[in-house]
Scaffold this motif. Structure first.
Motif, PDB file in Angstrom:
ATOM      1  N   THR A   1       0.814  -1.215   0.000  1.00 27.71           N
ATOM      2  CA  THR A   1       0.000   0.000   0.000  1.00 27.71           C
ATOM      3  C   THR A   1       0.842   1.257   0.000  1.00 27.71           C
ATOM      4  O   THR A   1       0.392   2.319   0.375  1.00 27.71           O
ATOM      5  CB  THR A   1      -0.936   0.026   1.228  1.00 27.71           C
ATOM      6  OG1 THR A   1      -0.138  -0.004   2.413  1.00 27.71           O
ATOM      7  CG2 THR A   1      -1.889  -1.150   1.219  1.00 27.71           C
TER       8      THR A   1
ATOM      9  N   SER B   1      -6.386  -2.472  -5.344  1.00 23.88           N
ATOM     10  CA  SER B   1      -7.772  -2.902  -5.266  1.00 23.88           C
ATOM     11  C   SER B   1      -8.681  -2.114  -6.196  1.00 23.88           C
ATOM     12  O   SER B   1      -9.855  -2.469  -6.356  1.00 23.88           O
ATOM     13  CB  SER B   1      -8.275  -2.787  -3.823  1.00 23.88           C
ATOM     14  OG  SER B   1      -8.297  -1.430  -3.416  1.00 23.88           O
TER      15      SER B   1
ATOM     16  N   LEU C   1     -12.978  -2.674  -8.744  1.00 18.12           N
ATOM     17  CA  LEU C   1     -14.133  -1.786  -8.889  1.00 18.12           C
ATOM     18  C   LEU C   1     -14.763  -1.949 -10.260  1.00 18.12           C
ATOM     19  O   LEU C   1     -14.088  -2.234 -11.248  1.00 18.12           O
ATOM     20  CB  LEU C   1     -13.693  -0.329  -8.700  1.00 18.12           C
ATOM     21  CG  LEU C   1     -13.067   0.052  -7.362  1.00 18.12           C
ATOM     22  CD1 LEU C   1     -12.666   1.521  -7.377  1.00 18.12           C
ATOM     23  CD2 LEU C   1     -14.015  -0.234  -6.207  1.00 18.12           C
TER      24      LEU C   1
ATOM     25  N   GLU D   1     -18.181   2.470 -10.561  1.00 21.03           N
ATOM     26  CA  GLU D   1     -17.616   2.823  -9.259  1.00 21.03           C
ATOM     27  C   GLU D   1     -16.323   3.600  -9.410  1.00 21.03           C
ATOM     28  O   GLU D   1     -16.087   4.576  -8.686  1.00 21.03           O
ATOM     29  CB  GLU D   1     -17.371   1.553  -8.436  1.00 21.03           C
ATOM     30  CG  GLU D   1     -18.631   0.875  -7.940  1.00 21.03           C
ATOM     31  CD  GLU D   1     -18.345  -0.473  -7.303  1.00 21.03           C
ATOM     32  OE1 GLU D   1     -19.063  -0.857  -6.361  1.00 21.03           O
ATOM     33  OE2 GLU D   1     -17.387  -1.161  -7.762  1.00 21.03           O
TER      34      GLU D   1
ATOM     35  N   HIS E   1     -15.632   7.488  -8.227  1.00 23.39           N
ATOM     36  CA  HIS E   1     -14.562   7.830  -7.289  1.00 23.39           C
ATOM     37  C   HIS E   1     -13.600   8.845  -7.898  1.00 23.39           C
ATOM     38  O   HIS E   1     -13.222   9.830  -7.231  1.00 23.39           O
ATOM     39  CB  HIS E   1     -13.796   6.567  -6.889  1.00 23.39           C
ATOM     40  CG  HIS E   1     -12.719   6.810  -5.878  1.00 23.39           C
ATOM     41  ND1 HIS E   1     -12.978   7.214  -4.584  1.00 23.39           N
ATOM     42  CD2 HIS E   1     -11.360   6.701  -5.975  1.00 23.39           C
ATOM     43  CE1 HIS E   1     -11.838   7.347  -3.925  1.00 23.39           C
ATOM     44  NE2 HIS E   1     -10.847   7.040  -4.744  1.00 23.39           N
TER      45      HIS E   1
ATOM     46  N   TYR F   1     -12.782  16.873  -0.594  1.00 22.33           N
ATOM     47  CA  TYR F   1     -13.086  16.220   0.671  1.00 22.33           C
ATOM     48  C   TYR F   1     -13.126  17.314   1.724  1.00 22.33           C
ATOM     49  O   TYR F   1     -12.080  17.829   2.142  1.00 22.33           O
ATOM     50  CB  TYR F   1     -12.039  15.154   0.996  1.00 22.33           C
ATOM     51  CG  TYR F   1     -12.131  13.955   0.079  1.00 22.33           C
ATOM     52  CD1 TYR F   1     -12.977  12.896   0.386  1.00 22.33           C
ATOM     53  CD2 TYR F   1     -11.407  13.916  -1.114  1.00 22.33           C
ATOM     54  CE1 TYR F   1     -13.088  11.807  -0.469  1.00 22.33           C
ATOM     55  CE2 TYR F   1     -11.510  12.823  -1.971  1.00 22.33           C
ATOM     56  CZ  TYR F   1     -12.356  11.780  -1.640  1.00 22.33           C
ATOM     57  OH  TYR F   1     -12.475  10.706  -2.498  1.00 22.33           O
TER      58      TYR F   1
ATOM     59  N   SER G   1      -7.413   6.062  -1.902  1.00 23.87           N
ATOM     60  CA  SER G   1      -8.005   4.729  -1.993  1.00 23.87           C
ATOM     61  C   SER G   1      -9.525   4.824  -1.955  1.00 23.87           C
ATOM     62  O   SER G   1     -10.109   5.759  -1.397  1.00 23.87           O
ATOM     63  CB  SER G   1      -7.513   3.853  -0.840  1.00 23.87           C
ATOM     64  OG  SER G   1      -7.926   4.383   0.407  1.00 23.87           O
ATOM     65  N   TYR G   2     -10.161   3.832  -2.550  1.00 26.61           N
ATOM     66  CA  TYR G   2     -11.620   3.841  -2.647  1.00 26.61           C
ATOM     67  C   TYR G   2     -12.265   3.838  -1.265  1.00 26.61           C
ATOM     68  O   TYR G   2     -13.301   4.459  -1.049  1.00 26.61           O
ATOM     69  CB  TYR G   2     -12.090   2.627  -3.460  1.00 26.61           C
ATOM     70  CG  TYR G   2     -13.565   2.625  -3.763  1.00 26.61           C
ATOM     71  CD1 TYR G   2     -14.106   3.527  -4.679  1.00 26.61           C
ATOM     72  CD2 TYR G   2     -14.417   1.725  -3.124  1.00 26.61           C
ATOM     73  CE1 TYR G   2     -15.461   3.531  -4.966  1.00 26.61           C
ATOM     74  CE2 TYR G   2     -15.771   1.719  -3.399  1.00 26.61           C
ATOM     75  CZ  TYR G   2     -16.293   2.621  -4.325  1.00 26.61           C
ATOM     76  OH  TYR G   2     -17.639   2.630  -4.607  1.00 26.61           O
ATOM     77  N   ASP G   3     -11.637   3.136  -0.309  1.00 27.67           N
ATOM     78  CA  ASP G   3     -12.188   3.074   1.049  1.00 27.67           C
ATOM     79  C   ASP G   3     -11.654   4.189   1.946  1.00 27.67           C
ATOM     80  O   ASP G   3     -11.869   4.174   3.159  1.00 27.67           O
ATOM     81  CB  ASP G   3     -11.909   1.715   1.681  1.00 27.67           C
ATOM     82  CG  ASP G   3     -10.425   1.397   1.761  1.00 27.67           C
ATOM     83  OD1 ASP G   3      -9.610   2.193   1.250  1.00 27.67           O
ATOM     84  OD2 ASP G   3     -10.078   0.350   2.335  1.00 27.67           O
ATOM     85  N   LEU G   4     -10.968   5.169   1.348  1.00 26.03           N
ATOM     86  CA  LEU G   4     -10.487   6.365   2.062  1.00 26.03           C
ATOM     87  C   LEU G   4      -9.677   5.994   3.301  1.00 26.03           C
ATOM     88  O   LEU G   4      -9.949   6.459   4.416  1.00 26.03           O
ATOM     89  CB  LEU G   4     -11.658   7.276   2.434  1.00 26.03           C
ATOM     90  CG  LEU G   4     -12.407   7.898   1.252  1.00 26.03           C
ATOM     91  CD1 LEU G   4     -13.519   8.803   1.756  1.00 26.03           C
ATOM     92  CD2 LEU G   4     -11.467   8.672   0.343  1.00 26.03           C
ATOM     93  N   GLN G   5      -8.653   5.183   3.096  1.00 25.69           N
ATOM     94  CA  GLN G   5      -7.732   4.880   4.190  1.00 25.69           C
ATOM     95  C   GLN G   5      -7.082   6.157   4.722  1.00 25.69           C
ATOM     96  O   GLN G   5      -6.767   6.257   5.903  1.00 25.69           O
ATOM     97  CB  GLN G   5      -6.659   3.909   3.699  1.00 25.69           C
ATOM     98  CG  GLN G   5      -7.207   2.577   3.225  1.00 25.69           C
ATOM     99  CD  GLN G   5      -6.185   1.790   2.423  1.00 25.69           C
ATOM    100  OE1 GLN G   5      -4.983   1.904   2.644  1.00 25.69           O
ATOM    101  NE2 GLN G   5      -6.653   0.993   1.478  1.00 25.69           N
TER     102      GLN G   5
END
Length: 234
Positions: A16, A24, A28, A32, A36, A42, A54-58
Motif C-alpha cells: 500500500t 484494489s 471496482l 464505481e 470515485h 473532501y 483509496s476507494y475506502d479512504l484509508q
C-alpha cells in the motif's frame, strides 16, 4: 528525489505504499471507478486531477504540514524535511513563494514516470534565473497541477536546500534552516499537524494522459532538457 519515497515507505507496507499500481482499484466496476475519480473535494480540501485516494479512504486528504527527516543510507547523515499537503487553489502560488527562498539562481529537476511504471526518471537543468524559471512554471500550471506523472524540484546546491512539488502534488522542503519555509506555509494558512497522513501513505492511483505528456515534453524543452536518450504514466 528519492528521499520522499523512502520516508513514506517507513510508515507503510510495500503493498500500500508510494507505488504506481492500481491495487484494489482493479476490483471496482467501471461505474464505481468513474464515480470515485470524479470526486474532487473532501471537505474544504480540493484535489487536483493528478491523484485520487483509496476507494475506502484509508487516508482522507487534508491540508497541513509535518516535520520529518531524511537519513542518508551511506553516511547516516540526517537532514530535516517539511512535508505538506495543500488544497488545489493554493498550490501554485505557495510553491512559487517557497522557491523564492532558494535564491536568484537555482537548479531545476523534472521528475517523470511517463511510460515508466516501475521507476521515475530525473531530468536536470543547472543555473537558471529564478524569474525565468517562475515564468516558465506558471506557463505550465495545468501540467504541474494535474499530471500524476510529473514532479518538479528546485534546488540550491550550495545551500543544500530543495523545494519539491512531487507527482502526488505534495510539497516537500529539504535542507536547513527550515524556519522561513515554515513561516511561508503558515502565512498561507497551512499549519503544522504531527498526526497528518498523506495520500501516499495508503493505496492511491495516479492519472495522466497523452495530452499532458505532450505538455511535459514542451516544458522539458523550454527548460533546456531535450535529451536524445529520453523515452519518457498514461
Amino acid at each position: 528525489m528519492g528521499f520522499l519515497k523512502r520516508i513514506l515507505r517507513n510508515n507503510t507496507t510495500e503493498e500500500t505504499g508510494s507505488v504506481f499500481t492500481p491495487g484494489s482499484f482493479e476490483a471496482l466496476s467501471e461505474e464505481e471507478l468513474q464515480t470515485h475519480m470524479g470526486i474532487h473535494s473532501y471537505g474544504a480540501f480540493d484535489l487536483t486531477d493528478a491523484i485520487r485516494p483509496s476507494y475506502d479512504l484509508q487516508v482522507v486528504p487534508k491540508q497541513g504540514f509535518r516535520f520529518d527527516e531524511y537519513v542518508d543510507d551511506s553516511s547516516q547523515a540526517r537532514t530535516p524535511v517539511i512535508m505538506a499537503s495543500v488544497t488545489r487553489r493554493l498550490i501554485m502560488d505557495l510553491f512559487l513563494d517557497l522557491i523564492d527562498h532558494l535564491g536568484p539562481v537555482v537548479d531545476v529537476v523534472l521528475e517523470t514516470s511517463h511510460h515508466h511504471n516501475s521507476h521515475n526518471q530525473d531530468l536536470y537543468r543547472e543555473h537558471i534565473d529564478m524569474p525565468v524559471l517562475k515564468s516558465i512554471l506558471l506557463d505550465h500550471e495545468e501540467l504541474l497541477l494535474n499530471d500524476g506523472c510529473t514532479g518538479v524540484a528546485v534546488i540550491n546546491p550550495t545551500r543544500r536546500q530543495e523545494v519539491q512539488l512531487d507527482e502526488h502534488k505534495l510539497m516537500i522542503v529539504y535542507g536547513k534552516p527550515l524556519e522561513q519555509f515554515e513561516r511561508t506555509f503558515i502565512e498561507s494558512d497551512v499549519y503544522p499537524d504531527d498526526k497528518l497522513k498523506f495520500i501516499t501513505e495508503a493505496e492511491h492511483v495516479h492519472s495522466s494522459s497523452e495530452a499532458l505528456f505532450d505538455q511535459f515534453n514542451t516544458l522539458k524543452n523550454r527548460l533546456g532538457m531535450d535529451t536524445d536518450d529520453y523515452s519518457g504514466c498514461v
